[in-house]
Design an enzyme around this catalytic site. Structure first.
Site, mmCIF file in Angstrom:
data_model
loop_
_atom_site.group_PDB
_atom_site.id
_atom_site.type_symbol
_atom_site.label_atom_id
_atom_site.label_comp_id
_atom_site.label_asym_id
_atom_site.label_seq_id
_atom_site.Cartn_x
_atom_site.Cartn_y
_atom_site.Cartn_z
ATOM 1 N N ARG A 166 34.760 45.028 42.983
ATOM 2 C CA ARG A 166 33.802 44.893 43.900
ATOM 3 C C ARG A 166 33.435 45.960 44.607
ATOM 4 O O ARG A 166 33.744 46.744 44.957
ATOM 5 C CB ARG A 166 34.784 43.927 44.978
ATOM 6 C CG ARG A 166 35.288 42.342 44.513
ATOM 7 C CD ARG A 166 35.749 41.663 45.254
ATOM 8 N NE ARG A 166 36.359 40.545 44.422
ATOM 9 C CZ ARG A 166 37.630 40.798 43.624
ATOM 10 N NH1 ARG A 166 38.278 41.127 43.884
ATOM 11 N NH2 ARG A 166 38.034 39.362 43.868
ATOM 12 N N LYS B 56 26.721 45.345 67.955
ATOM 13 C CA LYS B 56 26.169 44.394 69.099
ATOM 14 C C LYS B 56 25.627 44.815 69.799
ATOM 15 O O LYS B 56 25.422 46.500 69.432
ATOM 16 C CB LYS B 56 26.633 44.027 69.672
ATOM 17 C CG LYS B 56 28.189 44.947 69.898
ATOM 18 C CD LYS B 56 29.747 44.429 70.662
ATOM 19 C CE LYS B 56 30.639 45.043 70.850
ATOM 20 N NZ LYS B 56 31.171 44.742 71.348
ATOM 21 N N HIS C 8 26.958 43.249 40.979
ATOM 22 C CA HIS C 8 28.177 42.361 40.649
ATOM 23 C C HIS C 8 28.157 41.869 38.636
ATOM 24 O O HIS C 8 29.619 41.798 38.462
ATOM 25 C CB HIS C 8 28.207 41.079 41.023
ATOM 26 C CG HIS C 8 29.539 40.560 41.422
ATOM 27 N ND1 HIS C 8 30.303 40.435 41.613
ATOM 28 C CD2 HIS C 8 29.778 38.786 40.676
ATOM 29 C CE1 HIS C 8 31.792 39.839 41.679
ATOM 30 N NE2 HIS C 8 31.537 39.164 41.268
ATOM 31 N N ARG D 118 30.531 44.408 37.195
ATOM 32 C CA ARG D 118 32.266 43.388 37.255
ATOM 33 C C ARG D 118 32.992 42.661 37.136
ATOM 34 O O ARG D 118 33.406 42.953 35.244
ATOM 35 C CB ARG D 118 32.095 42.736 38.219
ATOM 36 C CG ARG D 118 33.701 42.152 39.050
ATOM 37 C CD ARG D 118 33.981 42.195 40.599
ATOM 38 N NE ARG D 118 35.068 40.914 41.062
ATOM 39 C CZ ARG D 118 36.128 41.488 40.790
ATOM 40 N NH1 ARG D 118 36.664 42.885 40.597
ATOM 41 N NH2 ARG D 118 37.535 40.642 41.198
ATOM 42 N N TRP E 205 41.857 38.805 40.337
ATOM 43 C CA TRP E 205 41.238 37.064 40.872
ATOM 44 C C TRP E 205 42.944 36.142 41.347
ATOM 45 O O TRP E 205 43.942 36.736 40.838
ATOM 46 C CB TRP E 205 41.368 36.787 39.942
ATOM 47 C CG TRP E 205 39.332 36.942 38.911
ATOM 48 C CD1 TRP E 205 38.543 37.337 40.036
ATOM 49 C CD2 TRP E 205 39.690 37.119 37.646
ATOM 50 N NE1 TRP E 205 38.150 37.890 39.029
ATOM 51 C CE2 TRP E 205 37.991 37.767 37.937
ATOM 52 C CE3 TRP E 205 39.776 36.450 36.506
ATOM 53 C CZ2 TRP E 205 36.817 38.075 36.683
ATOM 54 C CZ3 TRP E 205 38.777 37.090 35.096
ATOM 55 C CH2 TRP E 205 38.147 37.924 35.178
ATOM 56 N N TYR F 84 34.204 33.035 31.748
ATOM 57 C CA TYR F 84 33.925 33.453 30.290
ATOM 58 C C TYR F 84 34.073 33.459 28.490
ATOM 59 O O TYR F 84 33.914 34.152 28.416
ATOM 60 C CB TYR F 84 34.693 35.377 30.565
ATOM 61 C CG TYR F 84 34.392 35.911 31.955
ATOM 62 C CD1 TYR F 84 33.872 36.675 31.518
ATOM 63 C CD2 TYR F 84 34.915 35.673 33.618
ATOM 64 C CE1 TYR F 84 33.066 37.416 33.171
ATOM 65 C CE2 TYR F 84 34.296 35.705 34.797
ATOM 66 C CZ TYR F 84 33.639 37.575 34.745
ATOM 67 O OH TYR F 84 33.284 37.574 35.974
#
Length: 441
Positions: free
Chosen positions: A219, A250, A354, A357, A380, A389
């Site tokens: 990732r 902030k 992504h 990946r 996973w 898949y």
């Protein structure tokens, strides 16, 4: 002692009290627990009829004895009030990404759409109409489903703490239909596209970043969070231990007096840690490196060492594998823009980060790597990810099988020297757009 005082005596042991007041009404007091400030929580019941007071007191006692005690006293929550309170409850135990998803769902969707309802009068039908209205106004199914998951979790906490005394309406409501393929379609690159991407990436700094994305499927946060201490080039292994967070800021000025957004404040401060542990236990993993990738990493280490010498005192030795020219961690936004530039320069179709990946996962499955091993490499925690898949890998495997069969058991040529007619086969991508993963398009 007056008649009124005789009827209003206080029970010293905390038992419920029922009495007739000077105002002509019957009153009841029930000890439910303790308020947040430590004082006794004794709800007050007031009715004309004594029997009504007795019945209401008995109902409150039943709630108390069942464990459904509102420790915040007699407060009757609205949905907006509870959701705002709930966010403060769950914040310490959530990762930044999960909290941000909840906060956006509450602020942007749930409070404007459902906030005025009384918490204990919210019905499943209210939620179902709300989900439909969200999508009628242009929200994607995934957005509506995130709102559903958020309020279901929030109301579950309300029930556990006694703020919701009825059943959780979100558990009974029909959730928005979510098409996973529509929300996050698996669209891997072909072998030719992979080579073109890597060829273009090889002309740039941190080029091994894209080799790791396409070969190992890390990732974005996992890849940018890599440090040299996570890689053993001699053993040929890489350890995923952390994820680089997207920066959130902030105000560093006095309550936003600069008039700018927190990210543009001259005195801005980070509002979240730079890194966090991987998103799940399965995310903490060790991956074997292909020998070719190991050599590319060695070369990358030498290139970074040369940049360290050039930067001299400006270099910040933070140990990042992929760093700026001064040694600091790469920005996720900068990394994303680099990906888009590479695709454009290589003449490759527009794609998400992504998708790299997805490509790595598809290649592993096509190579016949066992599903359990694929889950370990990809980080996973659920086998349901592998099933996504199947619509890609199954047709490609059958296509390869047919090609092998056509080659070995090809029909002999006719006397004219021509092969018997066979059904022509399309080259490159199949109907599912993925056949070129193992066969160049």
């Amino acid at each position: 002692m007056s008649e009124d005082k005789e009827k209003r005596h206080k029970n010293p042991d905390g038992r419920s009290t029922i009495y007739l007041g000077k105002d002509g009404y019957w009153h009841g007091r029930v000890t439910m627990g303790v308020k947040d400030d430590g004082t006794p929580d004794r709800p007050h019941v007031k009715r004309r009829d004594k029997d009504e007071v007795v019945a209401r007191v008995a109902e409150l006692e039943k709630q108390r004895d069942s464990g459904k005690v509102r420790r915040t006293g007699t407060k009757k929550w609205t949905v907006a009030e509870w959701l705002t309170h709930w966010l403060t409850i769950v914040r310490p135990n959530l990762r930044d990404g999960a909290y941000d998803a909840y906060e956006v769902a509450v602020r942007v969707h749930l409070i404007p759409g459902l906030g005025a309802h009384k918490l204990n009068k919210l019905l499943p039908e209210h939620l179902e109409r709300f989900y439909t209205k969200m999508q009628d106004n242009g929200a994607k199914p995934g957005t509506a489903h995130q709102a559903h998951r958020t309020i279901r979790t929030a109301l579950g906490e309300a029930a556990k703490r006694g703020a919701l005394t009825a059943d959780n309406p979100a558990e009974k409501a029909n959730p928005p239909r979510l098409d996973l393929e529509e929300e996050d379609e698996v669209d891997p690159y072909t072998l030719g596209e992979i080579k073109a991407i890597l060829a273009e990436a090889g002309k740039r700094r941190n080029h091994v970043r894209w080799a790791i994305a396409l070969a190992l499927g890390l990732r974005q946060g996992e890849a940018l969070g890599l440090k040299w201490s996570d890689i053993d080039l001699d053993a040929g292994v890489l350890r995923v231990r952390r994820s680089l967070n997207r920066p959130k800021y902030k105000h560093g000025c006095d309550n936003g007096s600069c008039g700018r957004s927190p990210g543009r404040c001259a005195a801005r401060q980070l509002a979240r840690p730079q890194t966090s542990p991987t998103k799940s236990r399965a995310g903490r993993r060790t991956i074997g490196l292909p020998s070719e990738l190991t050599e590319i990493l060695r070369q990358h280490w030498k290139e970074q060492a040369a940049e360290r010498v050039t930067a001299r005192q400006l270099w910040k030795d933070e140990g990042w594998v992929f760093a700026k020219r001064t040694g600091e961690a790469l920005s996720p936004n900068m990394d994303f823009r680099e990906w888009k530039d590479i695709l454009a320069a290589a003449g490759i179709r527009e794609g998400r980060l992504h998708d790299a990946r997805h490509t790595a996962a598809t290649v592993l499955l096509l190579l016949g790597v066992p599903e359990r091993a694929v889950m370990d490499v990809m980080g996973w925690s659920s086998s349901s990810m592998v099933k996504r898949y199947q619509h890609i890998t199954a047709p490609v495997r059958m296509d390869i099988a047919e090609r092998v069969g056509g080659l070995i058991w090809a029909e002999p040529k006719s006397k004219t020297g021509k092969k018997s007619k066979r059904k022509k086969r399309k080259k490159g991508r199949g109907d599912d757009g993925s056949a070129g993963l193992l066969m160049p398009a």
